[in-house]
Write a protein that holds these residues in place. Sequence first.
Motif, PDB file in Angstrom:
ATOM      1  N   GLN A  75     -12.631  -4.427 -10.535  1.00  0.00           N
ATOM      2  CA  GLN A  75     -11.775  -3.766  -9.554  1.00  0.00           C
ATOM      3  C   GLN A  75     -11.358  -4.731  -8.446  1.00  0.00           C
ATOM      4  O   GLN A  75     -12.053  -5.691  -8.131  1.00  0.00           O
ATOM      5  CB  GLN A  75     -12.495  -2.578  -8.928  1.00  0.00           C
ATOM      6  N   PHE A  76     -10.196  -4.445  -7.864  1.00  0.00           N
ATOM      7  CA  PHE A  76      -9.750  -5.175  -6.685  1.00  0.00           C
ATOM      8  C   PHE A  76     -10.535  -4.684  -5.471  1.00  0.00           C
ATOM      9  O   PHE A  76     -11.141  -3.611  -5.491  1.00  0.00           O
ATOM     10  CB  PHE A  76      -8.253  -4.949  -6.456  1.00  0.00           C
ATOM     11  N   GLU A  77     -10.518  -5.463  -4.405  1.00  0.00           N
ATOM     12  CA  GLU A  77     -11.285  -5.100  -3.208  1.00  0.00           C
ATOM     13  C   GLU A  77     -10.800  -3.783  -2.614  1.00  0.00           C
ATOM     14  O   GLU A  77     -11.598  -2.984  -2.128  1.00  0.00           O
ATOM     15  CB  GLU A  77     -11.174  -6.213  -2.168  1.00  0.00           C
ATOM     16  N   GLU A  78      -9.496  -3.526  -2.667  1.00  0.00           N
ATOM     17  CA  GLU A  78      -8.968  -2.261  -2.138  1.00  0.00           C
ATOM     18  C   GLU A  78      -9.486  -1.072  -2.938  1.00  0.00           C
ATOM     19  O   GLU A  78      -9.739  -0.002  -2.382  1.00  0.00           O
ATOM     20  CB  GLU A  78      -7.431  -2.261  -2.159  1.00  0.00           C
ATOM     21  N   ASP A  79      -9.620  -1.261  -4.240  1.00  0.00           N
ATOM     22  CA  ASP A  79     -10.149  -0.183  -5.089  1.00  0.00           C
ATOM     23  C   ASP A  79     -11.617   0.078  -4.793  1.00  0.00           C
ATOM     24  O   ASP A  79     -12.087   1.208  -4.885  1.00  0.00           O
ATOM     25  CB  ASP A  79      -9.985  -0.526  -6.564  1.00  0.00           C
ATOM     26  N   LEU A  80     -12.354  -0.975  -4.466  1.00  0.00           N
ATOM     27  CA  LEU A  80     -13.772  -0.801  -4.146  1.00  0.00           C
ATOM     28  C   LEU A  80     -13.967  -0.028  -2.853  1.00  0.00           C
ATOM     29  O   LEU A  80     -14.938   0.707  -2.696  1.00  0.00           O
ATOM     30  CB  LEU A  80     -14.462  -2.163  -4.039  1.00  0.00           C
ATOM     31  N   GLN A  81     -13.045  -0.203  -1.916  1.00  0.00           N
ATOM     32  CA  GLN A  81     -13.171   0.476  -0.629  1.00  0.00           C
ATOM     33  C   GLN A  81     -12.698   1.922  -0.684  1.00  0.00           C
ATOM     34  O   GLN A  81     -13.077   2.719   0.168  1.00  0.00           O
ATOM     35  CB  GLN A  81     -12.388  -0.290   0.437  1.00  0.00           C
ATOM     36  N   ASP A  82     -11.887   2.264  -1.668  1.00  0.00           N
ATOM     37  CA  ASP A  82     -11.388   3.627  -1.809  1.00  0.00           C
ATOM     38  C   ASP A  82     -12.384   4.441  -2.639  1.00  0.00           C
ATOM     39  O   ASP A  82     -12.607   4.159  -3.808  1.00  0.00           O
ATOM     40  CB  ASP A  82     -10.020   3.614  -2.491  1.00  0.00           C
ATOM     41  N   VAL A  83     -12.991   5.453  -2.023  1.00  0.00           N
ATOM     42  CA  VAL A  83     -14.028   6.236  -2.711  1.00  0.00           C
ATOM     43  C   VAL A  83     -13.460   7.123  -3.809  1.00  0.00           C
ATOM     44  O   VAL A  83     -14.211   7.604  -4.667  1.00  0.00           O
ATOM     45  CB  VAL A  83     -14.834   7.093  -1.711  1.00  0.00           C
ATOM     46  N   ASN A  84     -12.164   7.368  -3.821  1.00  0.00           N
ATOM     47  CA  ASN A  84     -11.567   8.220  -4.847  1.00  0.00           C
ATOM     48  C   ASN A  84     -11.330   7.478  -6.154  1.00  0.00           C
ATOM     49  O   ASN A  84     -11.069   8.089  -7.171  1.00  0.00           O
ATOM     50  CB  ASN A  84     -10.244   8.799  -4.341  1.00  0.00           C
ATOM     51  N   ARG A  85     -11.402   6.164  -6.143  1.00  0.00           N
ATOM     52  CA  ARG A  85     -11.141   5.366  -7.339  1.00  0.00           C
ATOM     53  C   ARG A  85     -12.431   4.724  -7.831  1.00  0.00           C
ATOM     54  O   ARG A  85     -12.604   3.521  -7.788  1.00  0.00           O
ATOM     55  CB  ARG A  85     -10.138   4.256  -7.040  1.00  0.00           C
ATOM     56  N   THR A  86     -13.306   5.503  -8.361  1.00  0.00           N
ATOM     57  CA  THR A  86     -14.560   4.944  -8.849  1.00  0.00           C
ATOM     58  C   THR A  86     -14.393   4.398 -10.262  1.00  0.00           C
ATOM     59  O   THR A  86     -14.819   3.291 -10.548  1.00  0.00           O
ATOM     60  CB  THR A  86     -15.653   6.021  -8.838  1.00  0.00           C
ATOM     61  N   TRP A  87     -13.772   5.151 -11.147  1.00  0.00           N
ATOM     62  CA  TRP A  87     -13.665   4.745 -12.546  1.00  0.00           C
ATOM     63  C   TRP A  87     -12.253   4.357 -12.955  1.00  0.00           C
ATOM     64  O   TRP A  87     -12.064   3.853 -14.061  1.00  0.00           O
ATOM     65  CB  TRP A  87     -14.152   5.871 -13.442  1.00  0.00           C
ATOM     66  N   VAL A  88     -11.258   4.610 -12.099  1.00  0.00           N
ATOM     67  CA  VAL A  88      -9.872   4.336 -12.460  1.00  0.00           C
ATOM     68  C   VAL A  88      -9.491   2.953 -11.944  1.00  0.00           C
ATOM     69  O   VAL A  88      -9.596   2.671 -10.753  1.00  0.00           O
ATOM     70  CB  VAL A  88      -8.924   5.403 -11.865  1.00  0.00           C
ATOM     71  N   LEU A  89      -9.065   2.084 -12.845  1.00  0.00           N
ATOM     72  CA  LEU A  89      -8.647   0.745 -12.461  1.00  0.00           C
ATOM     73  C   LEU A  89      -7.143   0.719 -12.236  1.00  0.00           C
ATOM     74  O   LEU A  89      -6.379   1.218 -13.054  1.00  0.00           O
ATOM     75  CB  LEU A  89      -9.005  -0.256 -13.559  1.00  0.00           C
ATOM     76  N   THR A  90      -6.703   0.139 -11.130  1.00  0.00           N
ATOM     77  CA  THR A  90      -5.268  -0.034 -10.903  1.00  0.00           C
ATOM     78  C   THR A  90      -4.785  -1.326 -11.539  1.00  0.00           C
ATOM     79  O   THR A  90      -3.598  -1.514 -11.733  1.00  0.00           O
ATOM     80  CB  THR A  90      -4.939  -0.046  -9.406  1.00  0.00           C
ATOM     81  N   GLY A  91      -5.687  -2.196 -11.867  1.00  0.00           N
ATOM     82  CA  GLY A  91      -5.386  -3.469 -12.524  1.00  0.00           C
ATOM     83  C   GLY A  91      -6.691  -4.186 -12.804  1.00  0.00           C
ATOM     84  O   GLY A  91      -7.756  -3.783 -12.339  1.00  0.00           O
ATOM     85  N   LEU A  92      -6.605  -5.247 -13.574  1.00  0.00           N
ATOM     86  CA  LEU A  92      -7.803  -6.018 -13.894  1.00  0.00           C
ATOM     87  C   LEU A  92      -7.881  -7.230 -12.978  1.00  0.00           C
ATOM     88  O   LEU A  92      -6.919  -7.981 -12.845  1.00  0.00           O
ATOM     89  CB  LEU A  92      -7.782  -6.467 -15.349  1.00  0.00           C
ATOM     90  N   ASN A  93      -9.021  -7.424 -12.370  1.00  0.00           N
ATOM     91  CA  ASN A  93      -9.236  -8.513 -11.435  1.00  0.00           C
ATOM     92  C   ASN A  93     -10.310  -9.432 -12.004  1.00  0.00           C
ATOM     93  O   ASN A  93     -11.495  -9.128 -11.947  1.00  0.00           O
ATOM     94  CB  ASN A  93      -9.671  -7.964 -10.072  1.00  0.00           C
ATOM     95  N   PHE A  94      -9.885 -10.570 -12.560  1.00  0.00           N
ATOM     96  CA  PHE A  94     -10.834 -11.529 -13.119  1.00  0.00           C
ATOM     97  C   PHE A  94     -11.184 -12.627 -12.125  1.00  0.00           C
ATOM     98  O   PHE A  94     -11.892 -13.563 -12.458  1.00  0.00           O
ATOM     99  CB  PHE A  94     -10.273 -12.146 -14.404  1.00  0.00           C
ATOM    100  N   TYR A  95     -10.700 -12.492 -10.892  1.00  0.00           N
ATOM    101  CA  TYR A  95     -10.975 -13.497  -9.869  1.00  0.00           C
ATOM    102  C   TYR A  95     -12.469 -13.584  -9.574  1.00  0.00           C
ATOM    103  O   TYR A  95     -12.986 -14.671  -9.309  1.00  0.00           O
ATOM    104  CB  TYR A  95     -10.193 -13.176  -8.590  1.00  0.00           C
ATOM    105  N   ASN A  96     -13.168 -12.477  -9.633  1.00  0.00           N
ATOM    106  CA  ASN A  96     -14.613 -12.482  -9.390  1.00  0.00           C
ATOM    107  C   ASN A  96     -15.334 -13.366 -10.406  1.00  0.00           C
ATOM    108  O   ASN A  96     -16.249 -14.109 -10.053  1.00  0.00           O
ATOM    109  CB  ASN A  96     -15.175 -11.066  -9.451  1.00  0.00           C
TER     110      ASN A  96
END
Length: 72
Positions: free
Chosen positions: A30-51
Motif C-alpha cells: 500500500q501507499f502511505e496515504e492508503d495506510l493512513q486511511d482507516v477505510n482502506r484496509t484491504w483495498v489497494l489503489t495501486g501497487l507500491n514496490f518502493y518499500n
Amino acid sequence: MISVIVYALLIEFVFIFLYPYLNMFIKSLQFEEDLQDVNRTWVLTGLNFYNYAQALEGLDYWKTLLNNILIV
C-alpha cells in the motif's frame, strides 16, 4: 456430519494462522496515504514496490546473498 465440523475447524485454524502474513503483505504494497486511511484496509489503489526496493538497497541484499552463497 463430523467431517464437516472437522473441515470447518481446519479452515478456521488456517485463516487464523495466515491472516497476519496476508495482512503484512497487503500493507507492504500500500501507499502511505492508503495506510493512513482507516477505510482502506484491504483495498489497494495501486501497487507500491518502493518499500521492497528501499529494503533491498538498505540491507545491501544482493551483496549479502552473494557472500552467503560463497560461504556455503
